[in-house]
Design a protein around this motif. Structure first.
Motif, PDB file in Angstrom:
ATOM      1  N   LEU A 129       0.863  -1.179   0.000  1.00  0.00           N
ATOM      2  CA  LEU A 129       0.000   0.000   0.000  1.00  0.00           C
ATOM      3  C   LEU A 129       0.906   1.237   0.000  1.00  0.00           C
ATOM      4  O   LEU A 129       1.683   1.446   0.936  1.00  0.00           O
ATOM      5  N   ASP A 132       1.762   4.146   2.744  1.00  0.00           N
ATOM      6  CA  ASP A 132       2.692   3.928   3.839  1.00  0.00           C
ATOM      7  C   ASP A 132       4.061   3.634   3.262  1.00  0.00           C
ATOM      8  O   ASP A 132       4.222   2.684   2.505  1.00  0.00           O
ATOM      9  N   ARG A 169      -7.308   2.360  13.494  1.00  0.00           N
ATOM     10  CA  ARG A 169      -6.923   2.789  12.146  1.00  0.00           C
ATOM     11  C   ARG A 169      -6.366   1.655  11.279  1.00  0.00           C
ATOM     12  O   ARG A 169      -6.077   1.843  10.102  1.00  0.00           O
ATOM     13  N   TYR A 170      -6.207   0.463  11.889  1.00  0.00           N
ATOM     14  CA  TYR A 170      -5.467  -0.607  11.188  1.00  0.00           C
ATOM     15  C   TYR A 170      -6.131  -1.975  11.295  1.00  0.00           C
ATOM     16  O   TYR A 170      -6.962  -2.217  12.161  1.00  0.00           O
ATOM     17  N   GLY A 171      -5.623  -2.906  10.453  1.00  0.00           N
ATOM     18  CA  GLY A 171      -5.853  -4.328  10.674  1.00  0.00           C
ATOM     19  C   GLY A 171      -4.927  -4.766  11.799  1.00  0.00           C
ATOM     20  O   GLY A 171      -3.730  -4.482  11.758  1.00  0.00           O
ATOM     21  N   GLU A 192     -10.226  -6.048  11.572  1.00  0.00           N
ATOM     22  CA  GLU A 192     -10.112  -4.747  10.898  1.00  0.00           C
ATOM     23  C   GLU A 192     -10.560  -3.619  11.834  1.00  0.00           C
ATOM     24  O   GLU A 192     -11.678  -3.604  12.328  1.00  0.00           O
ATOM     25  N   THR A 205      -0.976  -3.751  10.862  1.00  0.00           N
ATOM     26  CA  THR A 205      -0.343  -3.753   9.538  1.00  0.00           C
ATOM     27  C   THR A 205      -0.471  -2.394   8.861  1.00  0.00           C
ATOM     28  O   THR A 205      -1.568  -1.845   8.764  1.00  0.00           O
ATOM     29  N   PRO A 206       0.642  -1.841   8.401  1.00  0.00           N
ATOM     30  CA  PRO A 206       0.570  -0.607   7.627  1.00  0.00           C
ATOM     31  C   PRO A 206       0.455  -0.906   6.127  1.00  0.00           C
ATOM     32  O   PRO A 206       0.746  -0.046   5.307  1.00  0.00           O
ATOM     33  N   GLY A 207       0.076  -2.137   5.750  1.00  0.00           N
ATOM     34  CA  GLY A 207      -0.162  -2.399   4.337  1.00  0.00           C
ATOM     35  C   GLY A 207       0.980  -3.079   3.615  1.00  0.00           C
ATOM     36  O   GLY A 207       1.351  -2.682   2.508  1.00  0.00           O
ATOM     37  N   TYR A 209       1.971  -7.129   2.696  1.00  0.00           N
ATOM     38  CA  TYR A 209       1.498  -8.503   2.790  1.00  0.00           C
ATOM     39  C   TYR A 209       2.189  -9.369   1.751  1.00  0.00           C
ATOM     40  O   TYR A 209       2.442  -8.911   0.639  1.00  0.00           O
ATOM     41  N   GLN A 231     -13.232  -6.349   2.939  1.00  0.00           N
ATOM     42  CA  GLN A 231     -11.974  -6.107   3.639  1.00  0.00           C
ATOM     43  C   GLN A 231     -10.978  -7.237   3.397  1.00  0.00           C
ATOM     44  O   GLN A 231     -11.290  -8.407   3.627  1.00  0.00           O
ATOM     45  N   THR A 233      -8.580  -7.802   5.257  1.00  0.00           N
ATOM     46  CA  THR A 233      -8.398  -8.362   6.602  1.00  0.00           C
ATOM     47  C   THR A 233      -9.337  -9.543   6.840  1.00  0.00           C
ATOM     48  O   THR A 233      -8.929 -10.559   7.405  1.00  0.00           O
TER      49      THR A 233
HETATM   50  C1  G1P Z   1      -6.201  -0.604   4.973  1.00  0.00           C
HETATM   51  C2  G1P Z   1      -6.398  -1.986   5.585  1.00  0.00           C
HETATM   52  C3  G1P Z   1      -5.920  -2.005   7.024  1.00  0.00           C
HETATM   53  C4  G1P Z   1      -4.459  -1.546   7.070  1.00  0.00           C
HETATM   54  C5  G1P Z   1      -4.361  -0.140   6.451  1.00  0.00           C
HETATM   55  C6  G1P Z   1      -2.915   0.307   6.380  1.00  0.00           C
HETATM   56  O1  G1P Z   1      -7.086   0.295   5.576  1.00  0.00           O
HETATM   57  O2  G1P Z   1      -7.756  -2.337   5.485  1.00  0.00           O
HETATM   58  O3  G1P Z   1      -6.035  -3.303   7.554  1.00  0.00           O
HETATM   59  O4  G1P Z   1      -4.014  -1.528   8.408  1.00  0.00           O
HETATM   60  O5  G1P Z   1      -4.866  -0.145   5.119  1.00  0.00           O
HETATM   61  O6  G1P Z   1      -2.826   1.618   5.874  1.00  0.00           O
HETATM   62  P1  G1P Z   1      -7.365   1.783   4.970  1.00  0.00           P
HETATM   63  O7  G1P Z   1      -6.300   2.651   5.564  1.00  0.00           O
HETATM   64  O8  G1P Z   1      -7.286   1.646   3.506  1.00  0.00           O
HETATM   65  O9  G1P Z   1      -8.740   2.124   5.466  1.00  0.00           O
END
Ligand code: G1P
Length: 294
Positions: A129, A132, A169-171, A192, A205-207, A209, A231, A233
């Protein structure tokens, strides 16, 4: 099996960066001289990834163009005697093979990854992602690939510790650390965005995997989850109920460039880490501090 492909979702509208993102994809907003997405792709390349699949939406073709060759620009630079810059542009246009697939509706991260199914075929793959950024000598995706290789090619989720008030804010994962590797967990669950009181740990997780291709089976099965979205997650959680999924506390400095504060932080930090501009940056910061502190 070698991890050859990284999926990078880039279909989002980038509303937090409007008006800059009105005409320009958020992913092309620069930190210093490189757009944000460049750092994510660089991480993939340095991790041994050979192909990027961008999951895009309308208005995002500039991202693919960015990683393509621009022969007109290259020859313009050569004619202007700027061959070093021309070489850099050529290198950028050939750094990795890029393909893309459209996500026609924004139905969540799980839906975005599922859009890449036909391009992945039967292989495990990485997900990065781009909001991040994680800086480390050994890129975070490479660290996760190594954990996967050491665990019979299992799926691996990159995690970091966050303050418990930020779990929403995260998984967030739950699991047991390995006896011989306390930074690697056998995951029992992934949730999630839990409230602090519902979070089993503060490992988030900051994205990042590594996912076995079986993830697509679970992505096809999950109902809509948090926020009414499909999701990733939830699919990982379903997978962990049936096969080993690991989580690994990675090494590295992480920057949340999806927020204005994180973006500013990354800009200043990257400037400080660049020997060519560090002194200038310090000078500017000192001047501003003097001018604005009372
Ligand atoms: C997504 C994922 C989340 C993860 C996050 C990291 O969420 O669903 O599990 O921790 O990215 O940035 P979002 O930030 O897209 O809502």
């Amino acid at each position: 099996m070698k991890i050859r492909t990284a999926v990078i979702p880039v279909a989002g509208k980038g509303t937090r960066f409007l008006p800059a993102t009105k005409q320009t994809p958020k992913e092309l907003i620069p930190i210093l001289k490189k757009p944000m997405i460049h750092y994510a792709v660089e991480e993939a390349v340095l991790s041994g990834i050979e192909q990027i699949v961008f999951v895009t939406s309308s208005g995002k073709t500039a991202i693919e163009d960015y990683f393509d060759r621009n022969l007109e620009l290259e020859s313009f630079l050569r004619n202007a005697g700027k061959s070093e810059l021309a070489d850099q542009m050529k290198e950028l246009g050939t750094m990795i093979e890029v393909t893309s697939v459209r996500q026609k509706e924004q139905l969540g991260l799980g839906h975005a990854i599922n859009c890449a199914k036909d391009l992945i075929k039967d292989e495990a793959f990485a997900v990065i992602l781009g909001d991040d950024l994680v800086l480390n000598t050994k890129p975070v995706t490479k660290q996760l690939i190594e954990v996967s290789e050491a665990n019979e090619g299992s799926s691996v989720i990159g995690v970091m510790e966050v303050p418990s008030e930020e779990t929403y804010r995260y998984g967030i994962i739950e699991g047991k650390p390995h006896d011989n590797d306390p930074k690697t967990y056998l995951m029992s669950k992934m949730i999630e965005k839990p409230k602090p009181e519902d979070a089993p740990t503060n490992l988030a997780t900051p994205g990042r995997y590594i996912l076995r291709q079986e993830i697509f089976k679970y992505l096809d099965q999950i109902p809509r989850g948090v926020g009414g979205e499909y999701q990733l997650t939830d699919a990982i959680n379903a997978m962990a109920a049936e096969m080993n999924v690991h989580a690994h506390i990675f090494e590295g400095d992480r920057f949340d460039t999806g927020s204005l504060e994180g973006y500013l932080n990354a800009t200043v930090e990257f400037a400080m880490r660049d020997p060519a501009i560090k002194e200038t940056m310090i000078k500017i910061c000192k001047e501003k501090l003097n001018a604005y502190s009372n």
